[in-house]
Design a protein around this motif. Structure first.
Motif, PDB file in Angstrom:
ATOM      1  N   THR A 191       1.341  37.153 -27.464  1.00  0.00           N
ATOM      2  CA  THR A 191       1.857  37.236 -28.467  1.00  0.00           C
ATOM      3  C   THR A 191       1.414  38.684 -28.641  1.00  0.00           C
ATOM      4  OG1 THR A 191       0.092  36.447 -29.869  1.00  0.00           O
ATOM      5  CG2 THR A 191       1.697  34.773 -28.989  1.00  0.00           C
ATOM      6  N   SER A 192       1.943  39.308 -29.991  1.00  0.00           N
ATOM      7  CA  SER A 192       1.756  40.384 -30.514  1.00  0.00           C
ATOM      8  C   SER A 192       0.337  40.657 -30.894  1.00  0.00           C
ATOM      9  CB  SER A 192       2.671  40.762 -31.602  1.00  0.00           C
ATOM     10  OG  SER A 192       4.029  41.312 -31.298  1.00  0.00           O
ATOM     11  N   GLU A 193       0.129  39.301 -31.674  1.00  0.00           N
ATOM     12  CA  GLU A 193      -1.400  39.365 -32.087  1.00  0.00           C
ATOM     13  C   GLU A 193      -2.438  39.311 -31.145  1.00  0.00           C
ATOM     14  OE1 GLU A 193      -4.682  38.950 -34.660  1.00  0.00           O
ATOM     15  OE2 GLU A 193      -2.568  39.686 -35.016  1.00  0.00           O
ATOM     16  N   GLU A 194      -2.303  38.539 -29.872  1.00  0.00           N
ATOM     17  CA  GLU A 194      -2.975  38.362 -28.856  1.00  0.00           C
ATOM     18  C   GLU A 194      -3.151  39.595 -28.210  1.00  0.00           C
ATOM     19  OE1 GLU A 194      -2.063  33.804 -27.862  1.00  0.00           O
ATOM     20  OE2 GLU A 194      -0.992  35.113 -26.779  1.00  0.00           O
ATOM     21  N   ARG A 195      -1.891  40.219 -27.855  1.00  0.00           N
ATOM     22  CA  ARG A 195      -1.885  41.727 -27.386  1.00  0.00           C
ATOM     23  C   ARG A 195      -3.083  42.742 -28.104  1.00  0.00           C
ATOM     24  NH1 ARG A 195       3.262  43.311 -25.596  1.00  0.00           N
ATOM     25  NH2 ARG A 195       3.862  43.077 -27.804  1.00  0.00           N
TER      26      ARG A 195
END
Length: 310
Positions: free
Chosen positions: A62-66
């Motif tokens: 996800t964007s947050e994980e990236r």
């Protein structure tokens, strides 16, 4: 790390080492690109900038994980650029002139050998090198990372994820597949009737492995916890959403509201519906035993864990 989601104009920077790509998963090939801009940062004082082109499809990260991963690696700026009509139809030379040189003032551009960009995908590493002479930036082209005779790519990882082959995925990524989020309240059935669990609900944009039970390590604020994780809808109790429910071995702490990252190491079995709660409890006990046996064999991994409170 500064995070910028492009919603119109690009930000203005200077003296940047920029790497471009989709960065869906941050696999071993992506890591070579990122390490190159980090080396430039150390040697020349350039800003280490990752420009990730994003679409509406489900992603490995996800964007947050990236953001979590890139910040940990030492990247200075993450630019998320949507693959909208403006970007898709922008000619490659215009992208170089207006964005790479004009907005970002890149002094170095790092790409993989098969990177394509611009209208009709006419932009290539060779074109970047050609315009680098005109606009005074250096182009570094990185060869594809290989797994035997096959190129490592997000497509390859998606294939293995669909199979639940977590060991192969960890090898291709350079680290375990994970999902991150905030531990939420469930129905409380685990505490009342079964075994205490930590529950995360991944966003629908997150590509997950097959529903089933996995050996995992959960990273929390106070330490690392081995356990087993069920991915799925818990058909025996009738949930209507896909959840990530983890039994942390020998842990009965109140974890609600804590940030958690769950690393997946091994697929144990598919999700199944049981005829009774007692049958489900018996299977969970067997799953826990399987998980504990796996950790007993993985002594080198266990040495790297910083065990939290029980």
């Amino acid at each position: 790390m500064e995070y910028v989601k492009i919603e119109g104009q690009f930000p203005k920077f200077s003296h940047c080492a920029v790497t471009l790509g989709k960065f869906d998963g941050i696999h071993r090939g992506h890591r070579k690109l990122i390490q190159t801009i980090l080396n430039r940062k150390k040697e020349y004082g350039e800003l280490a900038v990752v420009m990730a082109f994003v679409s509406d499809r489900q992603t490995i990260l996800t964007s947050e994980e990236r953001r979590i991963l890139l910040e940990k690696m030492g990247v200075d700026i993450l630019l998320e650029c949507p693959l909208n009509d403006q970007i898709k139809h922008m000619k490659a030379d215009v992208f170089i002139r207006q964005i790479l040189k004009g907005d970002l003032q890149a002094s170095c551009v790092v790409v993989g050998e098969d990177f394509r960009f611009g209208h009709e995908r006419k932009g290539s590493p060779e074109l970047l090198e050609k315009y680098g002479e005109k606009y005074d930036y250096e182009t570094i082209v990185i060869a594809k990372e290989m797994d035997g005779n096959r190129k490592i790519s997000s497509t390859y990882i998606r294939e293995e994820l669909k199979k639940g082959n977590m060991e192969k995925i960890a090898d291709l990524l350079g680290s375990p597949f994970f999902t991150a989020g905030v531990i939420e309240h469930g129905r409380g059935m685990g505490h009342r009737n079964f075994f205490p669990t930590a529950n995360i609900i991944p966003p629908k944009s997150k590509l997950m492995p097959p529903n089933g039970v996995y050996v995992t390590v959960s990273h929390l604020e106070d330490g690392d916890y081995p356990g087993i994780t069920n991915v799925g809808y818990k058909p025996t109790v009738g949930e209507n959403f896909l959840g990530v429910e983890t039994n942390l071995f020998d842990c009965d702490l109140d974890l609600y509201g804590q940030k958690c990252r769950v690393d997946f190491y091994k697929y144990i079995r598919p999700e199944q519906k049981f005829t009774s709660f007692e049958a489900l409890k018996a299977q969970i006990r067997r799953d826990i035993e399987s998980g504990k046996n796996w950790f007993q064999e993985e002594k080198e991994l266990v040495k790297t864990l910083s065990f939290g409170k029980k």
